[in-house]
Every structure is written in C-alpha cells, then in structure tokens.
Scaffold this active site. Structure first.
Site, PDB file in Angstrom:
ATOM      1  N   ASP A 156       0.839  -1.193   0.000  1.00  0.00           N
ATOM      2  CA  ASP A 156       0.000   0.000   0.000  1.00  0.00           C
ATOM      3  C   ASP A 156       0.879   1.250   0.000  1.00  0.00           C
ATOM      4  OD1 ASP A 156      -2.315   1.831   0.790  1.00  0.00           O
ATOM      5  OD2 ASP A 156      -3.287  -0.104   0.964  1.00  0.00           O
ATOM      6  N   HIS A 184      -3.670   5.937   3.465  1.00  0.00           N
ATOM      7  CA  HIS A 184      -4.398   4.747   3.035  1.00  0.00           C
ATOM      8  C   HIS A 184      -3.850   3.473   3.677  1.00  0.00           C
ATOM      9  CE1 HIS A 184      -5.927   1.705   0.129  1.00  0.00           C
ATOM     10  NE2 HIS A 184      -6.929   2.549  -0.034  1.00  0.00           N
ATOM     11  N   SER A 217     -11.305  -1.065  -0.412  1.00  0.00           N
ATOM     12  CA  SER A 217     -10.010  -1.039   0.283  1.00  0.00           C
ATOM     13  C   SER A 217     -10.173  -1.254   1.775  1.00  0.00           C
ATOM     14  CB  SER A 217      -9.308   0.304   0.066  1.00  0.00           C
ATOM     15  OG  SER A 217      -8.732   0.387  -1.197  1.00  0.00           O
TER      16      SER A 217
END
Length: 404
Positions: free
Chosen positions: A172, A208, A368
């Site tokens: 990520d 994220h 996600s």
C-alpha cells in the site's frame, strides 16, 4: 497503430485522483482494451521471463539479503540481455521469486528485440497507480480516543481475536511506523518507491496504508480503535508515494519480496487495482505464485460498480486467494462496489474508522476498507460466513465474512 492508454487508482471511494504521466511510445500491448483511456509510463516495460531463465536467488529471510539478491539479479540480467539493449543504466528493478523478470526503459527497437527472444514470456507496459491525499479534517487524535472502541465492522465480522504467529504484509502507501496503536515490524518493512522522500522509508505519508493496517491489527491497548487481529505483526510495503502515485511494477516487486520472505500462513493485503476495466497477466501470475506458497492473498474487488472479472488482480481465483466486496452497516452491497464471480466474500467497508498517520484516526470508505477485515480474520482463526448480503448486483449474493 492505435495508441491505447490506461488509468488506475487505489480502490477507495474517498478522494480518488489520477496522475497524468507522459505519453507512451506507440507500441502494441497484448492486454490493451479499447474502452480505457489514460497514460502509461513513457518507455518503461515489465519483462516477464520464462521460469528457469535466471538463477534462482539463494539468500532469503531479511530485507538486506533480498536487496543484495536483487542487485545480483540485475548484474545477471545485464550479462544475459545486454546484446538486446538492456543496460544497467536503464534497468529499473528485478524480481525472481513471485516471477522472474525485470523492469527497464526500452526503445521501440529494444522492445522488439526482447519480444522475439525465446527466453521472454511477456512484455507489458508499466503504468501508474494513483491516489490523491485524503481530507483528514474529521480525523481525531489520541486525546479524543481515550479507550478502545469497536468500529462497527470489527464487531460484525466477529470481534477481535488473538492473532496466530504469522505476518500481515500490507502492500500500500506504507504504514505510520510509530503509530501508538500499531505493532509495525520496521525491520522488515520496505519502500519500493525510487524517488523523493518516500524512497528512504516505508513510513506512510498518505494515510491509506495506515488505515488498512489498523483494521487488520490495531492494538488492544486502552485507547483508539481495535483491529480484527489486534497486535499482529504488520509489515508495510510502500508502493505509493505520499502524493498517492506509484509505478505498477513496484507492486510486482512487493509481491516478490513477500514470496522471498513470507511463510505459509501469512496474509497479504492488496487494497489496490484499476479503476477502469483492465487485466494484466503479470500481476495475476505474481498473485497466484505467492498464493501457491501457502501465503493468503486478499484483494479489494474495486469501486467501479462493475463486474470484477474485468479487473486485475481482483479477477484472480484460486486456493489462498480472496477477493472482497464492500457492504454497509445494513449488509447491503455499497453502490460503488464491484461484484461478480471472482468475489469470495463481502465485508464491512463503508464509514470505517481506523488508524491514520500522526497517531490519529480517520473514517473512510471503499473495498479497500473491506479487504483488511478478511486479512485480519485469516490471521486470527480463519474465515467463514453467516449469511449473504442484500441488494447484490448479480444473481449470486456475496457471502458475508465472519471468523471461523
């Protein structure tokens, strides 16, 4: 010859954006489809070699050993392919565990020379995955999170449970390496970003990856959120810079690092993939090869309100491979969530609270956010189902993931 370009993005609803790179050279690509438009990375290619072409790396188990092996493979690639135009100065990276191959800047002539070489399995253009920074105006700090709370998704999948002695590999934007609510293995974490501040550390400058990591394993420590497998060993593999962009080939290299250093029973979380219809044999093969080592690979289905059969790597099926759709608190499939036969489970992905860089917490949505719930389940007892979602978009309603 028609020029066809591609657009990809992290699979999250909030704050998605596109990074426009330079126009690529006009060379046909086998995986191109006519309904997608955007830009490749100019002249940069992923070259997959037939198994056995390169000497298999022998040293494994540490970050330094892997990096040394990749440097050795670079020299081997140059020695074997220099006559076809591959020089060390235009070689961007190598891989030898999940796939055998390399990434290089190539002219049209060099591309054609390699394409005709019997040792070459495939050549695909490299491209950019992209994610804009999130609005963190609603994020909270530790002072406003004085005790653990269970985000609704953690509760829905069965609550927290002690993890097994295995690793969660988070491919990520990195992880906040010193977040007080996360147990990050900084010695094994690694960045694959090659330029700027992100080239020096796996520390998350976007948000994220830290959010994903918290859902998998935020600590049971008296404050903040709690993860599905609290305290699990988290390894951050950064393939996205702080501005949200990254070369697709970095993701293949991250999978290669997992194949070299992971153990059977580990789990990989890949909350990334294309926004528009796009399939790619290199990433699909890398996912399968990692899974064949007994390492579970969990992937977000995508947020394009489309059939996941048309998206790599979400379309990949097989043992130890899981594709996850997004459901809301009412157990309905989210409006943007992809669907279809590759989906194995639905999991909570709408309005999910989790960890955020700077020791903070934030709430965002998307497939996600659904995928790491299943990653946590696989690392704390396994995954099964206790029902099916409502309002699915195909005839086969997705199973709702819970702890086995």
């Amino acid at each position: 010859m028609k020029k066809i370009n591609f657009k990809v993005a992290i699979l999250t609803i909030a704050s998605m954006g596109f990074f426009a790179c330079n126009n690529a050279e006009d060379v046909a690509t086998p995986n191109a489809t006519d309904d997608i438009s955007s830009d490749f990375i100019k002249n940069q290619y992923i070259v997959v070699l037939k198994e056995g072409t390169l000497k298999l790396p022998q040293t494994r188990g540490t970050k330094l050993a892997y990096e040394n092996e990749m440097e050795s493979l670079k020299k081997e690639v140059v020695a074997d392919f220099e006559k076809l135009g591959v020089e060390e100065t235009n070689l961007k990276g190598t891989f030898g565990y999940a796939l055998q191959g390399f990434v290089a800047d190539l002219t049209k002539r060099e591309y054609e020379n390699l394409l005709g070489d019997p040792r070459v399995e495939s050549i695909e253009r490299d491209f950019q995955i992209s994610l804009e920074k999130y609005d963190d105006s609603q994020s909270r700090d530790n002072s406003s999170a004085t005790r653990d709370f269970f985000p609704w998704g953690i509760d829905r999948v069965g609550g927290p449970a002690n993890p097994i002695n295995r690793t969660a590999w988070i491919i990520d934007s990195g992880i906040d390496l010193d977040h007080p609510d996360l147990r990050v293995n900084t010695g094994r974490s690694r960045t694959f970003v090659t330029t700027g501040a992100d080239a020096s550390s796996a520390d998350d400058r976007n948000g994220h990856g830290t959010h994903v990591a918290g859902t998998v394993g935020a600590l049971n420590n008296g404050f903040g959120v709690i993860g599905v497998a609290p305290g699990v060993d988290l390894v951050g593999l950064k393939v996205l810079a702080g501005n949200g962009t990254g070369d697709f080939s970095w993701t293949i290299q991250a999978l290669d690092y997992v194949a070299a250093n992971g153990r059977s029973g580990d789990a990989v979380n890949m909350s990334l993939g294309p926004r528009s219809r796009y399939t790619d044999n290199a990433i699909d093969r890398a996912v399968r090869n990692v899974a064949n080592r007994g390492i579970r690979v969990v992937m977000a289905a995508g947020n394009s309100n489309d059939d996941s059969r048309f998206y790599s790597p979400a379309r990949v099926n097989g043992t130890n491979i899981y594709t996850i759709s997004n459901m809301d608190i009412n157990e309905r499939i989210a409006a943007t969530s992809n669907y279809g036969s590759p989906v194995d489970y639905a999991a909570p992905g709408t309005d999910v609270w989790s960890t955020w860089p700077g020791g903070r917490y934030n709430r965002i949505s998307g497939t996600s956010m659904a995928a790491p719930h299943v990653t946590g389940l696989l690392l704390s007892g396994g995954v099964t189902s206790d029902g099916r979602v409502r309002s699915d978009k195909d005839s086969n309603r997705d199973l709702i993931a819970v702890r086995r």
